[in-house]
Design a protein around this motif. Structure first.
Motif, PDB file in Angstrom:
ATOM      1  N   TRP A  64       9.274  28.994 -41.985  1.00  0.00           N
ATOM      2  CA  TRP A  64       9.760  29.458 -43.331  1.00  0.00           C
ATOM      3  C   TRP A  64      11.370  29.840 -43.356  1.00  0.00           C
ATOM      4  N   LEU A  66      13.920  28.745 -44.994  1.00  0.00           N
ATOM      5  CA  LEU A  66      14.646  29.028 -46.217  1.00  0.00           C
ATOM      6  C   LEU A  66      13.771  29.818 -47.173  1.00  0.00           C
ATOM      7  N   GLN A  70       7.570  24.859 -44.435  1.00  0.00           N
ATOM      8  CA  GLN A  70       7.768  23.440 -44.106  1.00  0.00           C
ATOM      9  C   GLN A  70       7.195  23.274 -42.636  1.00  0.00           C
ATOM     10  N   ALA A 194      15.523  21.013 -45.668  1.00  0.00           N
ATOM     11  CA  ALA A 194      14.078  21.312 -45.964  1.00  0.00           C
ATOM     12  C   ALA A 194      13.200  20.350 -46.047  1.00  0.00           C
ATOM     13  N   ASP A 214      20.592  20.594 -46.335  1.00  0.00           N
ATOM     14  CA  ASP A 214      20.380  21.895 -47.483  1.00  0.00           C
ATOM     15  C   ASP A 214      20.972  23.206 -47.052  1.00  0.00           C
TER      16      ASP A 214
END
Length: 566
Positions: A64, A66, A70, A194, A214
């Motif tokens: 995690w 951001l 993912q 991301a 990102d």
């Protein structure tokens, strides 16, 4: 296949050490001779450098960074991966089990793997670890100190994690040009997507360019999620590595100066800076003294030479204080190239300090040695079969079906051709080939990186540290040598080349093997901006190069062959 399952094991013989050549004691003809051999064996074992054992399980997992989930690549459940802490000449045994669903390799960025390019962990030297299998890397931190990193080298895995820091401390008794810090922090900074790495890889495989990243991460975490705790009056070492995919980054700490003391294994002149440019693939060490009022302070990391500018922040937190940061974020440079160029020139070798050995770093007079060859390497971009590619001297690297070093060992024809990359750019169109430059062992050469593009390039050479003797704008010419620093240029393994500029290095070819020279801009590397430098000697002596490891994986046209008798 070798397995090392316990750190409590006292010793595993180095397959390249003198111990491996001692015959069985029972084969010796008389008792005095047997006793002499036993005593010799014990003396060698006592003198051998220490071993450090690591067992790594590489898996996918949810991360995690951001604030949204993912898929990441974890090592022993960690993102980023665990640090490797070592001392000069340590033997590092890393058993890597690949629990992914695709082949995997780890590259040891900056570790020279003296005489042993088989362990470098890139596709030109090492067969990938198949899914569900393991491979044990046998590394030695031979004659090295400093700050480095590791990361996955295949399949654009680097965009999913799997990276970590490497520290090599000086041996006891070797002078270090600064006092022991109160703590020693690893700081891994880098731009981040991301998007899943398989999607990014698909974009590249489809012949397209990647979008802009990102965010920027600090130690695998996003905005305001990383902090370092300090005590007032004490001094700390920060080992900062740019493990990102493409962007140069600027690092700064609100209200604090950073004294640069080491760059990729070289102790430097101790100059203080308010902010530092760290280009992709590079590492450096700074000392920071907690000499401000007791509160928290911002750490800011921002992208350089980009529009827009990416920015992330962390915290330097003083103990016994709950006060948050105050005031504006520390400002930093954005697109200024001259500022960065002048800073790079100011980072120079401390000639009186010891390196990995007790003798001063300045005892090697690199500027007094005549070079025997000049290789000029120019980057370029172009289309091949309507797909985006990148090249060095017009050659866009095409991976072979067999690692080049393995094919070289077994004398397998048709895998690569020495000289497939020329010594000077032709400025012709981009074309595919398995690019290899040949060079002779124990020669001393000059390499000039030429960048006619509008981006900052960053190049890494495996197996070596080189002297960055010059960098400037415009076209390199033979009289550019008049500008070279032939006294105290920094020695490192990754160097930047500014837009419309050149960078020159001097390189002593003292490490036989097949060594990857590549762009650290990872999409460009993936799409061909790399080659291999084959440093060759006809000698078969172990003093010059080790044979293929007994546990080496064999693939491609080397499948079914034998490495060496056990």
């Amino acid at each position: 296949m070798l397995k090392y399952t316990s750190k409590s094991q006292s010793k595993i013989p180095n397959p390249f050490s003198p111990l491996s050549s001692i015959p069985p004691i029972s084969a010796l003809p008389n008792m005095p001779l047997r006793l002499a051999v036993v005593l010799a064996f014990l003396a060698l074992a006592a003198a051998e450098d220490p071993y450090r054992f690591f067992n790594w399980n590489v898996t996918y997992g949810t991360i995690w960074p951001l604030g949204l989930p993912q898929q990441g690549i974890l090592i022993n459940g960690q993102f980023p991966g665990p640090n490797i802490n070592s001392v000069t000449n340590d033997n590092i045994i890393v058993n890597v089990f690949n629990s992914l669903d695709e082949p995997f390799l780890i590259h040891w960025n900056g570790i020279q793997n003296r005489r042993n390019s088989y362990e470098d962990g890139v596709l030109g030297t090492t067969c990938p670890i198949p899914p569900g299998k393991n491979f044990t890397y046998i590394l030695q931190m031979k004659d090295q100190i400093g700050s480095f990193s590791y990361f996955p080298s295949l399949g654009f895995h680097k965009a999913a994690g799997g990276f970590g820091g490497i520290k090599i401390l000086s041996r006891p008794g070797i002078p270090v040009p600064f006092d022991n810090p109160a703590d020693d922090f690893t700081v891994l900074i880098g731009d981040w997507y991301a998007t899943n790495h398989t999607v990014l890889r698909g974009i590249l495989d489809g012949g397209n360019k990647l979008p802009f990243p990102d965010a920027i991460l600090i130690n695998g975490r996003g905005q305001n999620a990383t902090s370092f705790n300090v005590e007032q009056g004490k001094t700390y070492r920060f080992r900062i590595c740019n493990v990102g995919l493409q962007n140069s980054l600027n690092f700064r700490i609100q209200g604090h100066k950073m004294k640069v003391v080491e760059v990729e294994g070289t102790h430097t002149l101790q100059i203080s800076y308010s902010s530092l440019d760290i280009h992709v693939g590079q590492c450096m060490s700074v000392l920071v003294t907690a000499d401000q009022p007791s509160q928290s302070y911002y750490i800011a990391v921002s992208s350089r030479f980009t529009t827009p500018v990416l920015l992330t922040t962390g915290f330097l937190r003083y103990s016994y204080s709950n006060s948050p940061p105050s005031g504006p974020l520390p400002g930093g440079p954005t697109v200024e190239i001259d500022w960065s160029l002048n800073q790079a020139r100011s980072i120079r070798t401390n000639l009186t300090a010891s390196g990995p050995r007790p003798n001063p770093q300045g005892s090697y007079h690199y500027g007094m040695i005549n070079t025997t060859r000049t290789i000029r390497l120019a980057s370029s971009a172009g289309q091949v079969d309507n797909k985006q590619r990148y090249a060095i001297n017009s050659v866009s690297f095409k991976p072979a079906d067999t690692p080049l070093k393995v094919a070289d060992y077994f004398k397998i024809d048709g895998v690569f051709r020495v000289g497939s990359v020329s010594d000077a750019p032709s400025y012709g169109g981009v074309y595919l080939d398995t690019g290899v430059i040949g060079a002779d062992y124990r020669t001393y050469i000059e390499i000039v990186f030429e960048n006619d593009e509008d981006i900052v390039q960053s190049y890494h050479l495996s197996g070596y540290s080189f002297f960055v003797v010059g960098m400037d704008g415009g076209q390199w010419r033979s009289d550019s040598r008049n500008e070279y620093n032939l006294r105290d240029a920094v020695s490192r393994c990754t160097v930047q080349v500014y837009p419309k500029s050149w960078t020159a290095i001097y390189l002593a070819l003292d490490n036989v093997g097949m060594w990857n020279l590549r762009s650290e801009f990872w999409a460009r590397q993936y799409l061909g901006q790399q080659l291999y430098l084959r440093v060759y000697t006809p000698s078969t002596s172990l003093r010059d190069e080790y044979p293929i490891p007994r546990n080496a994986l064999l693939c491609g046209r080397a499948s079914g062959r034998r490495t060496r008798p056990l």
